[in-house]
Design a protein around this motif. Sequence first.
Motif, mmCIF file in Angstrom:
data_model
loop_
_atom_site.group_PDB
_atom_site.id
_atom_site.type_symbol
_atom_site.label_atom_id
_atom_site.label_comp_id
_atom_site.label_asym_id
_atom_site.label_seq_id
_atom_site.Cartn_x
_atom_site.Cartn_y
_atom_site.Cartn_z
ATOM 1 N N ARG A 1 52.956 17.258 73.855
ATOM 2 C CA ARG A 1 52.809 18.328 74.818
ATOM 3 C C ARG A 1 53.475 19.507 74.587
ATOM 4 O O ARG A 1 52.903 20.576 74.838
ATOM 5 C CB ARG A 1 53.423 17.464 76.338
ATOM 6 C CG ARG A 1 52.800 16.335 76.795
ATOM 7 C CD ARG A 1 53.654 15.955 77.979
ATOM 8 N NE ARG A 1 53.125 14.831 78.604
ATOM 9 C CZ ARG A 1 53.663 14.003 79.192
ATOM 10 N NH1 ARG A 1 54.774 13.879 79.353
ATOM 11 N NH2 ARG A 1 52.757 12.948 79.759
ATOM 12 N N GLN A 2 54.405 19.556 74.330
ATOM 13 C CA GLN A 2 55.192 20.826 73.471
ATOM 14 C C GLN A 2 54.211 21.647 72.556
ATOM 15 O O GLN A 2 54.092 22.723 72.693
ATOM 16 C CB GLN A 2 56.410 20.603 72.972
ATOM 17 C CG GLN A 2 57.290 20.256 74.061
ATOM 18 C CD GLN A 2 57.604 20.916 75.367
ATOM 19 O OE1 GLN A 2 57.695 22.238 75.189
ATOM 20 N NE2 GLN A 2 57.464 20.189 76.194
ATOM 21 N N GLU B 1 50.749 27.721 62.847
ATOM 22 C CA GLU B 1 50.631 26.657 61.835
ATOM 23 C C GLU B 1 51.318 25.328 62.224
ATOM 24 O O GLU B 1 50.892 24.185 62.078
ATOM 25 C CB GLU B 1 50.738 27.053 60.668
ATOM 26 C CG GLU B 1 49.534 28.221 60.229
ATOM 27 C CD GLU B 1 49.869 28.612 58.771
ATOM 28 O OE1 GLU B 1 50.476 27.766 57.747
ATOM 29 O OE2 GLU B 1 49.567 29.751 58.399
ATOM 30 N N GLY B 2 52.481 25.603 62.211
ATOM 31 C CA GLY B 2 53.468 24.477 62.684
ATOM 32 C C GLY B 2 52.933 23.527 63.650
ATOM 33 O O GLY B 2 52.926 22.344 63.549
ATOM 34 N N ALA B 3 52.613 24.140 64.888
ATOM 35 C CA ALA B 3 51.996 23.361 65.969
ATOM 36 C C ALA B 3 50.737 22.729 65.416
ATOM 37 O O ALA B 3 50.568 21.513 65.925
ATOM 38 C CB ALA B 3 51.870 24.135 67.391
ATOM 39 N N ALA B 4 49.822 23.445 65.074
ATOM 40 C CA ALA B 4 48.529 22.832 64.359
ATOM 41 C C ALA B 4 48.867 21.419 63.541
ATOM 42 O O ALA B 4 48.381 20.346 63.794
ATOM 43 C CB ALA B 4 47.666 23.666 63.884
ATOM 44 N N ARG C 1 48.482 26.685 72.896
ATOM 45 C CA ARG C 1 47.791 27.523 74.067
ATOM 46 C C ARG C 1 48.174 29.073 74.122
ATOM 47 O O ARG C 1 47.492 30.066 74.307
ATOM 48 C CB ARG C 1 48.152 26.847 75.232
ATOM 49 C CG ARG C 1 46.960 25.638 75.586
ATOM 50 C CD ARG C 1 46.895 25.440 77.245
ATOM 51 N NE ARG C 1 48.425 24.801 77.671
ATOM 52 C CZ ARG C 1 48.481 23.451 77.534
ATOM 53 N NH1 ARG C 1 47.819 22.618 77.097
ATOM 54 N NH2 ARG C 1 49.619 23.120 78.146
ATOM 55 N N GLN C 2 49.476 29.069 73.615
ATOM 56 C CA GLN C 2 50.126 30.551 73.914
ATOM 57 C C GLN C 2 49.757 31.258 72.442
ATOM 58 O O GLN C 2 49.873 32.431 72.690
ATOM 59 C CB GLN C 2 51.650 30.321 73.864
ATOM 60 C CG GLN C 2 52.260 29.882 75.379
ATOM 61 C CD GLN C 2 53.686 29.696 75.440
ATOM 62 O OE1 GLN C 2 54.345 29.658 74.528
ATOM 63 N NE2 GLN C 2 54.138 30.022 76.592
ATOM 64 N N GLN C 3 49.773 30.328 71.261
ATOM 65 C CA GLN C 3 49.525 31.447 69.928
ATOM 66 C C GLN C 3 48.555 30.186 69.203
ATOM 67 O O GLN C 3 49.127 29.475 68.542
ATOM 68 C CB GLN C 3 51.018 31.324 69.437
ATOM 69 C CG GLN C 3 50.675 32.136 68.173
ATOM 70 C CD GLN C 3 52.371 32.237 67.508
ATOM 71 O OE1 GLN C 3 53.252 31.763 68.021
ATOM 72 N NE2 GLN C 3 52.174 33.240 66.495
ATOM 73 N N PRO C 4 47.350 30.332 69.497
ATOM 74 C CA PRO C 4 46.381 29.602 68.877
ATOM 75 C C PRO C 4 46.320 29.535 67.265
ATOM 76 O O PRO C 4 45.964 28.551 66.688
ATOM 77 C CB PRO C 4 45.072 29.958 69.204
ATOM 78 C CG PRO C 4 45.252 30.853 70.430
ATOM 79 C CD PRO C 4 46.636 31.342 70.246
#
Length: 80
Positions: A48-49, A61-64, A55-58
């Motif tokens: 979820r995080q 890289e870390g989230a992806a 969503r905020q920063q497409p």
Amino acid sequence: MAYAMAGRLPESIESFRRSVELDSTAVESRDAMAQVLLASGDSLGAGRQWQKVVRQQPSHEGAAKGLTRLSASQRASLSP
């Protein structure tokens, strides 16, 4: 991240939670919180995080990478 490095995951999660409450655009704090959530066994919370980060920063890289890792892990757990 100091709490997490000391193995104090609940305190680390709470610290990051406060950070993103104060600044909902703090994608690095949100990404770090996702990493700690995952380390604590909360893959749903981590996902979820990371989704909020993307969503905020497409281009984050870390989230992806985190979402890809979660997706692969979920597929592996469904395999017989």
